[in-house]
Scaffold this motif. Structure first.
Motif, PDB file in Angstrom:
ATOM      1  N   GLY A  80       0.780  -1.200   0.000  1.00 37.70           N
ATOM      2  CA  GLY A  80       0.000   0.000   0.000  1.00 37.70           C
ATOM      3  C   GLY A  80       0.831   1.278   0.000  1.00 37.70           C
ATOM      4  N   GLU A  81       0.219   2.298   0.540  1.00 38.94           N
ATOM      5  CA  GLU A  81       0.938   3.546   0.759  1.00 38.94           C
ATOM      6  C   GLU A  81       1.236   3.657   2.249  1.00 38.94           C
ATOM      7  N   PRO A  82       2.493   3.471   2.651  1.00 42.83           N
ATOM      8  CA  PRO A  82       2.815   3.404   4.076  1.00 42.83           C
ATOM      9  C   PRO A  82       2.461   4.656   4.862  1.00 42.83           C
ATOM     10  N   LEU A  83       2.522   5.826   4.237  1.00 37.81           N
ATOM     11  CA  LEU A  83       2.297   7.061   4.975  1.00 37.81           C
ATOM     12  C   LEU A  83       0.821   7.337   5.269  1.00 37.81           C
ATOM     13  N   VAL A  84      -0.082   6.517   4.723  1.00 36.91           N
ATOM     14  CA  VAL A  84      -1.489   6.705   5.070  1.00 36.91           C
ATOM     15  C   VAL A  84      -1.802   6.089   6.432  1.00 36.91           C
ATOM     16  N   ARG A  85      -0.914   5.240   6.929  1.00 37.35           N
ATOM     17  CA  ARG A  85      -1.160   4.620   8.236  1.00 37.35           C
ATOM     18  C   ARG A  85      -0.547   5.465   9.350  1.00 37.35           C
ATOM     19  N   LYS A  86      -1.376   5.863  10.287  1.00 32.16           N
ATOM     20  CA  LYS A  86      -0.916   6.639  11.423  1.00 32.16           C
ATOM     21  C   LYS A  86       0.075   5.817  12.247  1.00 32.16           C
ATOM     22  N   GLY A  87       1.216   6.398  12.562  1.00 29.20           N
ATOM     23  CA  GLY A  87       2.226   5.711  13.345  1.00 29.20           C
ATOM     24  C   GLY A  87       3.418   5.238  12.540  1.00 29.20           C
ATOM     25  N   THR A  88       3.330   5.320  11.212  1.00 31.32           N
ATOM     26  CA  THR A  88       4.437   4.851  10.375  1.00 31.32           C
ATOM     27  C   THR A  88       5.711   5.628  10.649  1.00 31.32           C
ATOM     28  N   LEU A  89       5.605   6.927  10.775  1.00 30.64           N
ATOM     29  CA  LEU A  89       6.790   7.738  11.013  1.00 30.64           C
ATOM     30  C   LEU A  89       7.464   7.363  12.334  1.00 30.64           C
ATOM     31  N   SER A  90       6.679   7.151  13.384  1.00 24.37           N
ATOM     32  CA  SER A  90       7.240   6.763  14.678  1.00 24.37           C
ATOM     33  C   SER A  90       7.927   5.406  14.581  1.00 24.37           C
ATOM     34  N   PHE A  91       7.351   4.504  13.795  1.00 24.32           N
ATOM     35  CA  PHE A  91       7.953   3.182  13.603  1.00 24.32           C
ATOM     36  C   PHE A  91       9.294   3.302  12.886  1.00 24.32           C
ATOM     37  N   ILE A  92       9.336   4.142  11.858  1.00 26.34           N
ATOM     38  CA  ILE A  92      10.596   4.376  11.146  1.00 26.34           C
ATOM     39  C   ILE A  92      11.637   4.933  12.109  1.00 26.34           C
ATOM     40  N   ARG A  93      11.237   5.886  12.901  1.00 35.82           N
ATOM     41  CA  ARG A  93      12.159   6.501  13.863  1.00 35.82           C
ATOM     42  C   ARG A  93      12.701   5.454  14.854  1.00 35.82           C
ATOM     43  N   ARG A  94      11.835   4.555  15.288  1.00 36.38           N
ATOM     44  CA  ARG A  94      12.265   3.514  16.227  1.00 36.38           C
ATOM     45  C   ARG A  94      13.266   2.570  15.572  1.00 36.38           C
ATOM     46  N   LEU A  95      13.004   2.205  14.319  1.00 37.08           N
ATOM     47  CA  LEU A  95      13.924   1.311  13.613  1.00 37.08           C
ATOM     48  C   LEU A  95      15.288   1.951  13.417  1.00 37.08           C
ATOM     49  N   THR A  96      15.316   3.203  12.989  1.00 34.25           N
ATOM     50  CA  THR A  96      16.603   3.854  12.717  1.00 34.25           C
ATOM     51  C   THR A  96      17.426   4.027  13.984  1.00 34.25           C
ATOM     52  N   ARG A  97      16.777   4.004  15.139  1.00 32.41           N
ATOM     53  CA  ARG A  97      17.489   4.156  16.412  1.00 32.41           C
ATOM     54  C   ARG A  97      17.850   2.823  17.049  1.00 32.41           C
ATOM     55  N   THR A  98      17.538   1.717  16.381  1.00 28.70           N
ATOM     56  CA  THR A  98      17.821   0.396  16.932  1.00 28.70           C
ATOM     57  C   THR A  98      19.244  -0.033  16.587  1.00 28.70           C
ATOM     58  N   PRO A  99      20.086  -0.303  17.572  1.00 24.57           N
ATOM     59  CA  PRO A  99      21.447  -0.770  17.292  1.00 24.57           C
ATOM     60  C   PRO A  99      21.429  -2.053  16.457  1.00 24.57           C
ATOM     61  N   GLY A 100      22.305  -2.104  15.461  1.00 26.50           N
ATOM     62  CA  GLY A 100      22.379  -3.274  14.590  1.00 26.50           C
ATOM     63  C   GLY A 100      21.655  -3.121  13.281  1.00 26.50           C
ATOM     64  N   ILE A 101      20.786  -2.109  13.161  1.00 29.30           N
ATOM     65  CA  ILE A 101      20.102  -1.839  11.899  1.00 29.30           C
ATOM     66  C   ILE A 101      20.933  -0.841  11.095  1.00 29.30           C
ATOM     67  N   SER A 102      21.294  -1.216   9.881  1.00 26.49           N
ATOM     68  CA  SER A 102      22.164  -0.379   9.040  1.00 26.49           C
ATOM     69  C   SER A 102      21.405   0.697   8.299  1.00 26.49           C
ATOM     70  N   SER A 103      20.219   0.358   7.779  1.00 21.56           N
ATOM     71  CA  SER A 103      19.487   1.335   6.981  1.00 21.56           C
ATOM     72  C   SER A 103      18.001   1.052   7.019  1.00 21.56           C
ATOM     73  N   VAL A 104      17.228   2.140   6.936  1.00 19.18           N
ATOM     74  CA  VAL A 104      15.777   2.061   6.798  1.00 19.18           C
ATOM     75  C   VAL A 104      15.396   2.999   5.666  1.00 19.18           C
ATOM     76  N   ARG A 105      14.696   2.472   4.673  1.00 18.10           N
ATOM     77  CA  ARG A 105      14.280   3.248   3.518  1.00 18.10           C
ATOM     78  C   ARG A 105      12.770   3.193   3.367  1.00 18.10           C
ATOM     79  N   LEU A 106      12.251   4.023   2.490  1.00 22.98           N
ATOM     80  CA  LEU A 106      10.806   4.138   2.308  1.00 22.98           C
ATOM     81  C   LEU A 106      10.449   4.076   0.833  1.00 22.98           C
ATOM     82  N   SER A 107       9.405   3.301   0.505  1.00 23.80           N
ATOM     83  CA  SER A 107       8.798   3.329  -0.828  1.00 23.80           C
ATOM     84  C   SER A 107       7.421   3.956  -0.707  1.00 23.80           C
ATOM     85  N   THR A 108       7.118   4.904  -1.578  1.00 22.72           N
ATOM     86  CA  THR A 108       5.895   5.691  -1.444  1.00 22.72           C
ATOM     87  C   THR A 108       5.404   6.158  -2.802  1.00 22.72           C
ATOM     88  N   ASN A 109       4.113   6.486  -2.875  1.00 22.70           N
ATOM     89  CA  ASN A 109       3.610   7.100  -4.113  1.00 22.70           C
ATOM     90  C   ASN A 109       3.869   8.606  -4.118  1.00 22.70           C
TER      91      ASN A 109
END
Length: 337
Positions: A80-109
């Motif tokens: 789908g379109e990830p940004l239509v779901r409330k909370g997606t941005l907070s989830f991205i922020r949590r992932l990027t701050r998790t030790p051991g995760i190298s990269s988080v990217r987004l696909s969007t319309n």
């Protein structure tokens, strides 16, 4: 699927060598605010019920107890379109701050990027892919059912706040957007963007592949080479299967994603998918799915999640089934773009 004498880049498909799978595409929703003809079925019966959608806490549990334990370190948030779901941005922020995760990217319309671009930059997003099949408003409306203006504004806002790289994804639709190839390349060159051309794949209920609508990336590459030199590039922008070239006269990077015409497409596949309703999907072009909701509800079972990923990795096929009269069991928007 149709059988056409499509030109390819040559070569015979061989068994893929063991490639470290470290890239997980997470679909946070099967909803979308557009209706692309190659992705979103007109019949909305495929949409999952609200209670079957994973919560963001459940998504994170899958990442932390399953994916990361098996060496996954690169993640892409999709829909789908990830940004239509409330909370997606907070989830991205949590992932990027998790030790051991190298990269988080987004696909969007791209329709909501104008609002979220600065917040995505602050969340340390490692790149954004934007679907864009034409620059003509009327044709954009025909393909997506939406309005191109907020998409172009969103791309500009991403450039303004310094998100890099920004990649345009253009699905090749023979007889529909063939004339848009060079204008889109020029747009990418002007804006210092990367553009990738993607072959139509049998992943939708609304657009069946045929000789009338299929255009291979090999054919597009041949056309471009008649007017410019394409310099092969070893560098990869992201974790996907695109093969990149620099068009010398235009000084723009062009990528080609040819799931059907490239017989070595799967050789170095490094990814799996997690659907919004809790299935691990080892391959986009294979019906195999592993339901993991039982290891998330009513409580998280870390060992069950770990073993689910272990099993999925063992069962990951060496190549997709798109050339074998493949018929999708699910729409692309339900699997994750």
């Amino acid at each position: 699927m149709f059988k056409a004498n499509i030109e390819t880049d040559g070569g015979i498909k061989t068994q893929a060598e063991s490639t470290k799978v470290h890239y997980l595409r997470i679909s946070v929703t099967d909803r979308c605010n557009e209706r692309c003809i190659y992705c979103f079925p007109q019949d909305l019966g495929f949409l999952s019920k609200k209670d079957s959608q994973l919560s963001f806490e459940e998504f994170y549990a899958v990442v932390f107890h399953g994916a990361m334990k098996h060496g996954f370190k690169d993640f892409r948030i999709t829909g789908g379109e990830p940004l239509v779901r409330k909370g997606t941005l907070s989830f991205i922020r949590r992932l990027t701050r998790t030790p051991g995760i190298s990269s988080v990217r987004l696909s969007t319309n791209g329709t909501l990027l104008g609002y979220y671009a600065r917040q995505l930059k602050e969340a340390q997003i490692a790149g954004v892919n934007v679907s864009l099949d034409t620059l003509k408003p009327s044709l954009y409306k025909k393909i997506t059912g939406g309005d191109i203006v907020p998409v172009l504004e969103g791309i500009e806002e991403c450039r303004k706040v310094g998100i890099e790289p920004i990649k345009l994804n253009t699905v090749l639709l023979k007889g529909i957007n063939e004339e848009e190839i060079l204008p889109l390349i020029d747009f990418a060159a002007e804006k210092n963007l990367i553009i990738r051309f993607i072959e139509l794949m049998p992943i939708s209920y609304t657009t069946k592949i045929s000789k009338e609508n299929f255009l291979s990336v090999y054919q597009v590459k041949q056309r471009l080479e008649k007017g410019d030199e394409l310099e092969p590039l070893e560098k990869k922008w992201g974790q996907g299967p695109a093969k990149y070239f620099r068009m010398k006269s235009r000084n723009v990077i062009v990528g080609f994603i040819g799931a059907l015409s490239d017989f070595h497409f799967c050789d170095n596949c490094n990814k799996m998918r997690l659907t919004s309703d809790g299935f691990i999907r080892p391959c986009l072009g294979n019906h195999l799915e592993i339901d993991i909701k039982g290891f998330l509800r009513p409580t998280v079972d870390p060992l069950g999640l770990y073993k689910s990923f272990e099993w999925a990795l063992q069962k990951k096929p060496p190549e997709h089934s798109f050339r074998e009269k493949y018929s999708p069991g699910r729409a692309m928007t339900a699997i994750g773009g």
